[in-house]
Scaffold this active site. Structure first.
Site, PDB file in Angstrom:
ATOM      1  N   ASN A  82       3.418   3.867  -2.553  1.00  0.00           N
ATOM      2  CA  ASN A  82       3.068   4.844  -3.598  1.00  0.00           C
ATOM      3  C   ASN A  82       2.377   4.209  -4.805  1.00  0.00           C
ATOM      4  OD1 ASN A  82       3.963   7.123  -2.263  1.00  0.00           O
ATOM      5  ND2 ASN A  82       6.046   6.956  -3.065  1.00  0.00           N
TER       6      ASN A  82
ATOM      7  N   HIS B 198      12.965  -4.672 -18.291  1.00  0.00           N
ATOM      8  CA  HIS B 198      12.674  -3.359 -17.704  1.00  0.00           C
ATOM      9  C   HIS B 198      13.954  -2.821 -17.081  1.00  0.00           C
ATOM     10  CE1 HIS B 198      10.380  -0.151 -16.057  1.00  0.00           C
ATOM     11  NE2 HIS B 198      10.473  -0.546 -14.804  1.00  0.00           N
TER      12      HIS B 198
ATOM     13  N   ALA C 296       0.849  -1.205   0.000  1.00  0.00           N
ATOM     14  CA  ALA C 296       0.000   0.000   0.000  1.00  0.00           C
ATOM     15  C   ALA C 296       0.879   1.247   0.000  1.00  0.00           C
ATOM     16  CB  ALA C 296      -0.930  -0.018   1.220  1.00  0.00           C
TER      17      ALA C 296
END
Ligand SMILES: NC(=O)c1ccc[n+]([C@@H]2O[C@H](COP(=O)([O-])OP(=O)(O)OC[C@H]3O[C@@H](n4cnc5c(N)ncnc54)[C@H](O)[C@@H]3O)[C@@H](O)[C@H]2O)c1
Length: 309
Positions: free
Chosen positions: A12, A176, A10
């Site tokens: 950003n 990524h 929970a």
């Protein structure tokens, strides 16, 4: 809408994703889980209190356990630590592998039919951890990176060309990281090849900025990394799944021979629908793009080999 979407972490990215999911009413219930006591509960209550203003009926719930997540249709994993200035995504490897492993074990028990969307970094390796630990089929384990990297690339192009972001079609493939592969040969502005509208030097600078898009934000923020665009990207993947849109989105998928590669997560064009990963599309690449994709795959395999499960 589906019945339940869980967001683990929970922080950003996770909290912003939960809010976007609720505002789009993609699930009857949006459950946020975090190890920090009070934070998921407080953020969930705050978001739920925005419902009468933003007009959504998705109930947002916060918890420190997994009972409330049971039977989730989709689980977005954002748990972990984020980068600080000077850190690469691979610096997060061992800490986040332990966290993602523990989360994946809980999800396997409580939501055995869920589709997982992994966001935690280093993304391609954390997706591998989630796949291995849960034993879920590859159709139900996807990594979010390409949608974000492509959005960054498209936003920079739209700005430079002073045209609508809507009219930029593009695709960023590969891992990524700094080796990601923006496909210039498939970049168009309403069908017009971008090379007709921009000189090579400017295009190269945009490709370079895209590759360093995450680091650019980390440098500004100093204490954390990007989350508005990352959460939007994860939610776009959820949306395509929930609404069975069959969007063609670049996602990290477990390759089984596609692009001549096997047994690794790499960003490739994926069709996302109600079953999760419905198809991988293999596009023809230029020799340069293929070489760049292979280099990117090598950069994913290295930390993958270093992770202990
Ligand atoms: N794939 C991408 O493109 C992309 C983009 C942005 C961020 N990220 C990654 O996403 C992750 C989250 O980023 P953030 O900015 O939200 O970080 P953050 O620090 O704001 O939030 C992470 C949250 O995870 C929680 N957490 C830690 N261990 C947990 C556990 N075992 N179970 C549940 N929750 C746990 C923390 O308490 C924290 O609230 C990072 O690893 C970051 O690098 C990935």
């Amino acid at each position: 809408m589906v019945n339940k979407i869980t967001v683990v972490g929970a922080g950003n990215v996770g909290a912003t994703a939960a809010q976007r999911l609720a505002e789009k009413e993609l699930a009857r219930q949006v459950v946020m889980v975090d190890v920090v006591e009070g934070v998921p509960q407080g953020k969930a209550l705050d978001q739920w209190e925005s419902a009468p203003i933003e007009l959504f009926d998705s109930r947002v719930i916060g918890t420190n356990g997994y009972a409330e997540t049971a039977g989730s249709d989709i689980v977005v994993i954002t748990a972990g630590i984020a980068r600080k200035p000077g850190m690469s995504r691979d610096d997060l490897l061992n800490t986040n592998a332990g966290i993602v492993k523990s989360v994946a074990l809980e999800i396997k028990k409580t939501s055995p039919n869920a589709i997982l969307i992994v966001v935690s970094n280093p993304l391609d390796v954390m997706s591998y951890v989630a796949l291995k630990v849960t034993g879920f089929p590859r159709e139900r384990v996807l990594g979010m990176a390409g949608v974000l990297d492509t959005a960054r690339y498209r936003s920079f192009l739209a700005e430079a060309l002073d045209v609508s972001v809507r009219d930029i079609q593009a695709m960023v493939l590969g891992g990524h990281g700094d080796t990601m592969v923006p496909l210039i040969s498939y970049t168009t502005v309403s069908g017009i090849p971008v090379t007709q509208l921009m000189d090579q030097a400017k295009l190269d600078a945009i490709v370079d900025r895209t590759r360093n898009g995450g680091a650019e934000i980390v440098k500004f923020l100093k204490t954390g990394s990007a989350y508005y665009a990352p959460s939007a990207a994860a939610v776009q993947m959820c949306e395509s799944i929930v609404l069975d849109q069959k969007r063609v989105l670049p996602c990290a998928a477990w390759l089984q021979g596609e692009y001549g590669m096997k047994d690794l997560f790499l960003g490739v064009p994926c069709v996302l629908g109600r079953k999760g990963l419905e198809r991988i599309i293999e596009v023809t690449l230029t020799a340069g793009e293929r070489a760049a994709l292979e280099k990117s795959a090598a950069a994913v395999r290295e930390p993958m080999a270093a992770v202990s499960l």
